[in-house]
Design an enzyme around this catalytic site. Structure first.
Site, PDB file in Angstrom:
ATOM      1  N   HIS A 108      79.355 -47.593 -24.584  1.00 48.55           N
ATOM      2  CA  HIS A 108      79.514 -46.292 -25.248  1.00 48.55           C
ATOM      3  C   HIS A 108      80.204 -46.400 -26.615  1.00 48.55           C
ATOM      4  O   HIS A 108      79.787 -45.783 -27.579  1.00 48.55           O
ATOM      5  CB  HIS A 108      80.315 -45.358 -24.320  1.00 48.55           C
ATOM      6  CG  HIS A 108      80.051 -43.912 -24.525  1.00 48.55           C
ATOM      7  ND1 HIS A 108      80.079 -43.003 -23.499  1.00 48.55           N
ATOM      8  CD2 HIS A 108      79.758 -43.193 -25.631  1.00 48.55           C
ATOM      9  CE1 HIS A 108      79.815 -41.789 -23.961  1.00 48.55           C
ATOM     10  NE2 HIS A 108      79.623 -41.879 -25.259  1.00 48.55           N
ATOM     11  N   ASP A 116      69.837 -38.101 -21.553  1.00 50.81           N
ATOM     12  CA  ASP A 116      70.913 -38.975 -22.044  1.00 50.81           C
ATOM     13  C   ASP A 116      72.239 -38.507 -21.461  1.00 50.81           C
ATOM     14  O   ASP A 116      72.762 -37.459 -21.842  1.00 50.81           O
ATOM     15  CB  ASP A 116      70.965 -38.917 -23.581  1.00 50.81           C
ATOM     16  CG  ASP A 116      71.977 -39.899 -24.142  1.00 50.81           C
ATOM     17  OD1 ASP A 116      71.609 -41.063 -24.381  1.00 50.81           O
ATOM     18  OD2 ASP A 116      73.156 -39.500 -24.317  1.00 50.81           O
ATOM     19  N   LYS A 165      75.872 -44.643 -19.975  1.00 48.36           N
ATOM     20  CA  LYS A 165      76.721 -45.477 -20.841  1.00 48.36           C
ATOM     21  C   LYS A 165      78.009 -45.870 -20.130  1.00 48.36           C
ATOM     22  O   LYS A 165      78.588 -45.057 -19.395  1.00 48.36           O
ATOM     23  CB  LYS A 165      77.091 -44.691 -22.113  1.00 48.36           C
ATOM     24  CG  LYS A 165      75.933 -43.941 -22.735  1.00 48.36           C
ATOM     25  CD  LYS A 165      76.318 -43.230 -24.022  1.00 48.36           C
ATOM     26  CE  LYS A 165      75.210 -42.296 -24.465  1.00 48.36           C
ATOM     27  NZ  LYS A 165      75.299 -40.941 -23.881  1.00 48.36           N
ATOM     28  N   TYR A 176      80.815 -38.434 -19.342  1.00 46.70           N
ATOM     29  CA  TYR A 176      80.487 -37.005 -19.249  1.00 46.70           C
ATOM     30  C   TYR A 176      80.739 -36.452 -17.839  1.00 46.70           C
ATOM     31  O   TYR A 176      80.793 -35.241 -17.648  1.00 46.70           O
ATOM     32  CB  TYR A 176      79.028 -36.724 -19.636  1.00 46.70           C
ATOM     33  CG  TYR A 176      78.582 -37.265 -20.984  1.00 46.70           C
ATOM     34  CD1 TYR A 176      79.499 -37.668 -21.949  1.00 46.70           C
ATOM     35  CD2 TYR A 176      77.230 -37.374 -21.300  1.00 46.70           C
ATOM     36  CE1 TYR A 176      79.082 -38.183 -23.173  1.00 46.70           C
ATOM     37  CE2 TYR A 176      76.805 -37.873 -22.521  1.00 46.70           C
ATOM     38  CZ  TYR A 176      77.739 -38.286 -23.452  1.00 46.70           C
ATOM     39  OH  TYR A 176      77.320 -38.791 -24.653  1.00 46.70           O
TER      40      TYR A 176
HETATM   41  P1  NDP Z   1      73.978 -31.497 -30.883  1.00 44.79           P
HETATM   42  O1  NDP Z   1      73.817 -31.832 -32.332  1.00 44.79           O
HETATM   43  O2  NDP Z   1      72.849 -31.744 -29.957  1.00 44.79           O
HETATM   44  O3  NDP Z   1      74.398 -29.952 -30.836  1.00 44.79           O
HETATM   45  C1  NDP Z   1      74.675 -29.278 -29.637  1.00 44.79           C
HETATM   46  C2  NDP Z   1      75.199 -27.886 -30.006  1.00 44.79           C
HETATM   47  O4  NDP Z   1      74.208 -27.166 -30.729  1.00 44.79           O
HETATM   48  C3  NDP Z   1      75.547 -27.045 -28.800  1.00 44.79           C
HETATM   49  O5  NDP Z   1      76.676 -26.270 -29.163  1.00 44.79           O
HETATM   50  C4  NDP Z   1      74.332 -26.140 -28.598  1.00 44.79           C
HETATM   51  O6  NDP Z   1      74.733 -24.900 -28.065  1.00 44.79           O
HETATM   52  C5  NDP Z   1      73.843 -25.970 -30.026  1.00 44.79           C
HETATM   53  N1  NDP Z   1      72.383 -25.870 -30.123  1.00 44.79           N
HETATM   54  C6  NDP Z   1      71.463 -26.678 -29.532  1.00 44.79           C
HETATM   55  N2  NDP Z   1      70.221 -26.304 -29.872  1.00 44.79           N
HETATM   56  C7  NDP Z   1      70.338 -25.245 -30.699  1.00 44.79           C
HETATM   57  C8  NDP Z   1      69.396 -24.433 -31.362  1.00 44.79           C
HETATM   58  N3  NDP Z   1      68.085 -24.632 -31.245  1.00 44.79           N
HETATM   59  N4  NDP Z   1      69.866 -23.433 -32.146  1.00 44.79           N
HETATM   60  C9  NDP Z   1      71.193 -23.227 -32.275  1.00 44.79           C
HETATM   61  N5  NDP Z   1      72.131 -23.972 -31.662  1.00 44.79           N
HETATM   62  C10 NDP Z   1      71.709 -24.968 -30.878  1.00 44.79           C
HETATM   63  O7  NDP Z   1      75.319 -32.218 -30.383  1.00 44.79           O
HETATM   64  P2  NDP Z   1      75.734 -33.178 -29.195  1.00 44.79           P
HETATM   65  O8  NDP Z   1      77.078 -33.678 -29.532  1.00 44.79           O
HETATM   66  O9  NDP Z   1      75.577 -32.550 -27.881  1.00 44.79           O
HETATM   67  O10 NDP Z   1      74.713 -34.399 -29.314  1.00 44.79           O
HETATM   68  C11 NDP Z   1      73.512 -34.509 -28.572  1.00 44.79           C
HETATM   69  C12 NDP Z   1      73.627 -35.598 -27.533  1.00 44.79           C
HETATM   70  O11 NDP Z   1      73.975 -36.850 -28.138  1.00 44.79           O
HETATM   71  C13 NDP Z   1      74.759 -35.399 -26.507  1.00 44.79           C
HETATM   72  O12 NDP Z   1      74.477 -34.391 -25.564  1.00 44.79           O
HETATM   73  C14 NDP Z   1      74.876 -36.784 -25.947  1.00 44.79           C
HETATM   74  O13 NDP Z   1      73.823 -37.044 -25.053  1.00 44.79           O
HETATM   75  C15 NDP Z   1      74.750 -37.612 -27.215  1.00 44.79           C
HETATM   76  N6  NDP Z   1      76.073 -37.922 -27.825  1.00 44.79           N
HETATM   77  C16 NDP Z   1      76.481 -39.235 -27.792  1.00 44.79           C
HETATM   78  C17 NDP Z   1      77.689 -39.613 -28.326  1.00 44.79           C
HETATM   79  C18 NDP Z   1      78.074 -41.042 -28.277  1.00 44.79           C
HETATM   80  O14 NDP Z   1      79.218 -41.362 -28.591  1.00 44.79           O
HETATM   81  N7  NDP Z   1      77.191 -41.933 -27.905  1.00 44.79           N
HETATM   82  C19 NDP Z   1      78.612 -38.633 -28.922  1.00 44.79           C
HETATM   83  C20 NDP Z   1      78.089 -37.282 -28.937  1.00 44.79           C
HETATM   84  C21 NDP Z   1      76.858 -36.974 -28.423  1.00 44.79           C
HETATM   85  P3  NDP Z   1      74.431 -24.382 -26.554  1.00 44.79           P
HETATM   86  O15 NDP Z   1      74.533 -25.572 -25.624  1.00 44.79           O
HETATM   87  O16 NDP Z   1      75.496 -23.374 -26.345  1.00 44.79           O
HETATM   88  O17 NDP Z   1      73.046 -23.798 -26.572  1.00 44.79           O
END
Ligand code: NDP
Length: 281
Positions: free
Chosen positions: A108, A45, A75, A50
């Site tokens: 988006h 995704d 998006k 991004y």
């Molecule tokens: P997430 O809920 O996926 O959380 C990501 C965070 O959690 C990062 O800081 C990561 O750290 C940490 N993390 C991931 N896995 C673990 C784990 N197993 N244990 C502990 N910490 C963990 O948030 P996102 O905002 O990234 O959402 C996911 C996806 O949704 C995005 O990447 C994007 O594709 C989409 N999105 C879409 C939006 C929209 O407006 N349409 C808005 C926001 C997100 P680290 O990377 O340091 O490991």
């Protein structure tokens, strides 16, 4: 690890779990996505906003995978809603990815306070991309009930998905219920609330009993509710951990305990789509 698929309202299928690349810096994207592909993810995704679509395409090619083996979503950026601009932006997406189609293309954000609130013309432009086959499926992101009602009333295509903020503290129930009632698949963004749910005592209690991490328990809860998720991580062991959730099942009592963590609107982390008007400069 076999990831189940969800059938969309247009006949296509989407892997229920993927890999999100929001906030993965462009120069790190190829490495992170390569690692995810190696760990078994087959759904990525990304988004124009991004700035890392190029790295996604490079990683898929470097993995030696055929285009058809990986599900790719992108998006339309905020600021590109006018039909002529949207058409050019979509071409740039395909060029950046290095492919001639995307599996799924989304608006988006609805930006209801911009463009005279006209996201309907933007949606009709996405219908063109679906009609010419360059987007296998089209959908929306951050659309509220009123926005969806307008699309359903004024156009010929019900979105295949609605990608919305959704996690234990913000279960976005009204929108998710509307999606369900209208055959729109819900994609839950920030499925682990960008880490904010990880030290919740209810969740740590459930995780301990199953011998799993809190992230795994929360992702499993989404899966059992039929949500599509794509947790983001740049950390190899977390990337592997987040896909290793198809060999256990939460008991109904634990699903209900997590359901009870909903804080309603107070649990929302991200912007409210009714007011969000950010346009990148
Ligand atoms: P997430 O809920 O996926 O959380 C990501 C965070 O959690 C990062 O800081 C990561 O750290 C940490 N993390 C991931 N896995 C673990 C784990 N197993 N244990 C502990 N910490 C963990 O948030 P996102 O905002 O990234 O959402 C996911 C996806 O949704 C995005 O990447 C994007 O594709 C989409 N999105 C879409 C939006 C929209 O407006 N349409 C808005 C926001 C997100 P680290 O990377 O340091 O490991």
């Amino acid at each position: 690890m076999t990831v189940p698929s969800i059938g969309l309202n247009d006949g296509h299928e989407i892997p229920q779990l993927g890999f999100g690349v929001f906030q993965v810096p462009p120069r790190e994207t190829e490495r992170a996505v390569s690692f995810a592909l190696d760990a078994g993810y087959r759904h990525i995704d990304t988004a124009e906003m991004y700035g890392n679509e190029e790295g996604v395409g490079r990683a898929v090619r470097a993995a030696g995978l055929d285009r058809g083996e990986v599900y790719i979503t992108s998006k339309l950026n905020n600021g590109y809603h006018r039909p002529d601009v949207a058409r050019r932006a979509f071409e740039s997406t395909l060029e950046a990815l290095g492919y001639d189609y995307v599996d799924l293309f989304l608006i988006h954000w609805p930006l209801p306070t911009l463009y005279d609130g006209d996201f309907v013309s933007t949606w009709k432009t996405l219908e063109e991309f679906k009609a010419d086959g360059r987007a296998r499926s089209i959908g929306v992101s951050n659309f509220q009930v009123a926005h969806l009602e307008r699309l359903i009333r004024e156009t010929d295509t019900v979105p295949a998905v609605n990608q919305i903020e959704l996690h234990p503290y913000f279960q976005n129930r009204e929108v998710a219920a509307f999606d369900r009632e209208h055959g729109i698949a819900t994609e839950a963004w920030a499925p682990i609330a960008q880490g904010k749910v990880l030290d919740d005592p209810t969740l740590t209690g459930v995780a301990e009993r199953y011998g799993r991490s809190v992230a795994q328990v929360v992702l499993r809860w989404h899966i059992q509710h039929g949500m599509i998720v794509f947790p983001k991580s740049v950390t190899p062991e977390r990337i592997r951990e987040n896909i290793a959730i198809f060999d256990f099942e939460l008991e109904p009592v634990d699903v209900e305990a997590i359901d009870a963590l909903d804080r309603g609107e107070a649990g929302r982390n991200g912007p409210n789509p009714d007011a969000f008007d950010y346009v990148p400069s």
